[in-house]
Design a protein around this motif. Structure first.
Motif, PDB file in Angstrom:
ATOM      1  N   ALA A  75       0.845  -1.208   0.000  1.00 15.61           N
ATOM      2  CA  ALA A  75       0.000   0.000   0.000  1.00 15.61           C
ATOM      3  C   ALA A  75       0.877   1.255   0.000  1.00 15.61           C
ATOM      4  O   ALA A  75       0.595   2.239  -0.692  1.00 15.61           O
ATOM      5  N   GLU A  76       1.964   1.196   0.754  1.00 12.49           N
ATOM      6  CA  GLU A  76       2.898   2.328   0.824  1.00 12.49           C
ATOM      7  C   GLU A  76       3.527   2.588  -0.548  1.00 12.49           C
ATOM      8  O   GLU A  76       3.654   3.736  -0.979  1.00 12.49           O
ATOM      9  N   ASN A  77       3.888   1.506  -1.253  1.00 11.96           N
ATOM     10  CA  ASN A  77       4.442   1.674  -2.615  1.00 11.96           C
ATOM     11  C   ASN A  77       3.479   2.447  -3.495  1.00 11.96           C
ATOM     12  O   ASN A  77       3.886   3.241  -4.345  1.00 11.96           O
ATOM     13  N   LEU A  78       2.183   2.193  -3.309  1.00 10.63           N
ATOM     14  CA  LEU A  78       1.177   2.847  -4.158  1.00 10.63           C
ATOM     15  C   LEU A  78       0.998   4.307  -3.752  1.00 10.63           C
ATOM     16  O   LEU A  78       0.850   5.180  -4.601  1.00 10.63           O
ATOM     17  N   ARG A  79       1.020   4.551  -2.448  1.00 14.68           N
ATOM     18  CA  ARG A  79       0.810   5.937  -1.984  1.00 14.68           C
ATOM     19  C   ARG A  79       1.922   6.835  -2.494  1.00 14.68           C
ATOM     20  O   ARG A  79       1.719   8.007  -2.764  1.00 14.68           O
ATOM     21  N   ASP A  80       3.120   6.257  -2.662  1.00 15.05           N
ATOM     22  CA  ASP A  80       4.244   7.058  -3.160  1.00 15.05           C
ATOM     23  C   ASP A  80       4.250   7.165  -4.682  1.00 15.05           C
ATOM     24  O   ASP A  80       5.091   7.847  -5.247  1.00 15.05           O
ATOM     25  N   GLY A  81       3.345   6.435  -5.365  1.00 14.58           N
ATOM     26  CA  GLY A  81       3.577   6.220  -6.794  1.00 14.58           C
ATOM     27  C   GLY A  81       2.619   6.884  -7.762  1.00 14.58           C
ATOM     28  O   GLY A  81       2.511   6.453  -8.912  1.00 14.58           O
ATOM     29  N   GLY A  82       1.908   7.944  -7.348  1.00 19.89           N
ATOM     30  CA  GLY A  82       1.059   8.669  -8.284  1.00 19.89           C
ATOM     31  C   GLY A  82      -0.110   7.869  -8.823  1.00 19.89           C
ATOM     32  O   GLY A  82      -0.516   8.023  -9.974  1.00 19.89           O
ATOM     33  N   ILE A  83      -0.671   7.008  -7.975  1.00 18.71           N
ATOM     34  CA  ILE A  83      -1.787   6.158  -8.381  1.00 18.71           C
ATOM     35  C   ILE A  83      -3.101   6.914  -8.170  1.00 18.71           C
ATOM     36  O   ILE A  83      -3.269   7.598  -7.167  1.00 18.71           O
ATOM     37  N   ARG A  84      -4.085   6.754  -9.092  1.00 17.23           N
ATOM     38  CA  ARG A  84      -5.337   7.526  -8.937  1.00 17.23           C
ATOM     39  C   ARG A  84      -6.435   6.720  -8.247  1.00 17.23           C
ATOM     40  O   ARG A  84      -7.382   7.272  -7.707  1.00 17.23           O
ATOM     41  N   GLY A  85      -6.342   5.360  -8.198  1.00 16.50           N
ATOM     42  CA  GLY A  85      -7.414   4.541  -7.631  1.00 16.50           C
ATOM     43  C   GLY A  85      -7.396   4.505  -6.108  1.00 16.50           C
ATOM     44  O   GLY A  85      -6.484   5.033  -5.467  1.00 16.50           O
ATOM     45  N   ASP A  86      -8.419   3.851  -5.533  1.00 19.41           N
ATOM     46  CA  ASP A  86      -8.492   3.689  -4.075  1.00 19.41           C
ATOM     47  C   ASP A  86      -7.677   2.469  -3.653  1.00 19.41           C
ATOM     48  O   ASP A  86      -7.773   1.415  -4.274  1.00 19.41           O
ATOM     49  N   VAL A  87      -6.928   2.622  -2.561  1.00 27.20           N
ATOM     50  CA  VAL A  87      -6.083   1.535  -2.068  1.00 27.20           C
ATOM     51  C   VAL A  87      -6.728   0.923  -0.817  1.00 27.20           C
ATOM     52  O   VAL A  87      -7.083   1.646   0.109  1.00 27.20           O
ATOM     53  N   VAL A  88      -6.891  -0.394  -0.824  1.00 33.68           N
ATOM     54  CA  VAL A  88      -7.448  -1.090   0.343  1.00 33.68           C
ATOM     55  C   VAL A  88      -6.532  -2.271   0.685  1.00 33.68           C
ATOM     56  O   VAL A  88      -6.219  -3.091  -0.186  1.00 33.68           O
TER      57      VAL A  88
END
Ligand code: UD1
Ligand code: UDP
Length: 360
Positions: free
Chosen positions: A150-163
């Motif tokens: 989840a942390e990788n995604l928060r740092d990575g300019g992702i537009r979707g919702d992370v769960v």
């Protein structure tokens, strides 16, 4: 809700097994098999053993280079999505089947949900890294096995919702654990004694396509004084023959055909160690208390290494042999990748996403 789930390769049948079961309890699922894996031992056996419903569509794409394989999958998946009009498309992991479905869904109406989102090796030369990064960017809902992903995604300019859902492969292991640990069941490969052999799997392109790495791995696997069993992925069998290494391999390790899921987990649970370049097997080893020796220079499943249950050895023969030989006591196991209810959390997250927000 109406969901099109897309699978195609061996680990995706395992991942879809608990989720599909949970989905079909309350919703309509249309299962699409791209046909990326088609041998009975890489595909049919999983559907039979795990009672996965017959796919509504088998696209029969088969083997090819990356671009033609992915393009043909896209063309055919697009036809199905247009005909079925699902609310969501659900994809798993990081194969060409995953990417093909993701690209199709991104340009059509349904939302895209990605199970095993956020995994990163940091190695762009790895086809799976390309597939997972692009799939994550296409996704509306990113379902991760743990906080690191989840942390990788928060740092990575992702537009979707992370769960964070935990790992659906843990749900799968728990669902068959009684069959796997049944002490009365004989081991699926004759002549092996529990805790007196090592299990190995190799199929990663970076290992099979490089004769030096493949030879190094073979040498490493035989530097131990116990039998080594290697269920042979067809990619690896082809590579061994092509590089003139097959006879050398057969003389050193016990080569067997790929085995079914329950049989594989039996072999894994009873092995003294496993040496592997598989993603799924690194986690399954952890869940079944078998120390893992990873035949790669990096891993997406960093938590297993940090927990002391997995060691990265690359393809260096000495490091492989030493790691297989090492009998040091391992630290207590922390809980990684959730509590075995990832399928429930996956389905709830899709329900919530569809109820909450229109597609943007
Ligand atoms: C694929 C995935 C990989 C995943 C692995 C799981 C991609 C890019 N790679 O790798 O991420 O870890 O599946 O096992 O999507 N073959 C057969 N029979 C089959 C399928 C394949 O003989 O049923 C042979 C063919 O020669 C084929 C080769 O295996 O060319 C490789 O198959 P492919 O699906 O392209 O990649 P995998 O190495 O299986
Ligand atoms: N597996 C299996 N039989 C085998 C080897 C592996 O059932 O002979 C299962 C294993 O338990 C895991 C999955 O296949 O669930 C892993 O697939 P693979 O290693 O091919 O892919 P990866 O996880 O690396 O993408």
């Amino acid at each position: 809700m109406r969901i099109c789930s897309v699978v195609g390769a061996r680990p995706q049948f395992v991942k879809a097994f608990p989720v599909s079961r949970r989905l079909r309890a309350n919703h309509e699922e249309v299962l699409i098999h791209t046909g990326q894996h088609y041998d009975e031992s890489l595909s049919g056996v999983f559907f039979e053993e795990l009672d996965i419903p017959e796919p509504e569509y088998n696209l029969g794409v088969g083997s090819a280079d990356h671009a033609p394989q992915t393009a043909e999958m896209m063309r055919l998946i697009d036809e199905v999505i247009e005909a079925e009009s699902p609310d969501a498309v659900l994809v798993y992991g990081d194969t060409n089947s995953t990417l093909a479905a993701a690209l199709v869904a991104a340009k059509r109406e349904p939302i895209l949900a990605h199970v095993e989102a956020g995994l990163r090796s940091g190695k762009w030369s790895m086809p799976e890294e390309v597939n997972r990064v692009l799939t994550d960017h296409c996704s509306d809902l990113l379902l991760t096995p743990g906080e690191n992903a989840a942390e990788n995604l928060r740092d990575g300019g992702i537009r979707g919702d992370v769960v964070v859902t935990g790992d659906v492969m843990y749900d799968a292991v728990l669902a068959v654990r009684d069959r796997v640990l049944d002490g009365d069941a004989p081991l699926p490969v004759p002549g092996l004694r529990p805790d007196a052999y090592a299990l190995a799997t190799v199929h990663r392109a970076s290992n099979t396509d490089d004769p030096d790495r493949l030879a190094g791995i073979l040498d490493g696997l035989t530097g131990v004084d116990i039998p080594v069993v290697l269920p042979l992925h067809p990619r690896t069998e082809n590579a061994l023959r092509e590089h003139g290494l097959y006879d050398r391999a057969a003389a050193k390790v016990r080569l067997v055909d790929p085995v079914g899921y329950v049989e594989f987990l039996q072999l894994l649970a009873n092995a003294s160690k496993v040496a592997t370049d598989s993603g799924g097997v690194q986690k399954e080893a952890f869940y079944l208390d078998t120390p893992c020796v990873t035949l790669r220079d990096e891993t997406e499943w960093v938590e297993t290494v940090e927990a002391g249950w997995n060691v990265l050895v690359g393809s260096d023969p000495d490091r492989i042999s030493r790691a297989l030989f090492d009998r040091s006591e391992l630290p207590p196991k922390p809980e990684l990748y959730g509590g075995g209810n990832a399928a429930d959390l996956t389905v709830s997250a899709i329900e919530t996403r569809l109820a909450d927000a229109p597609d943007d």
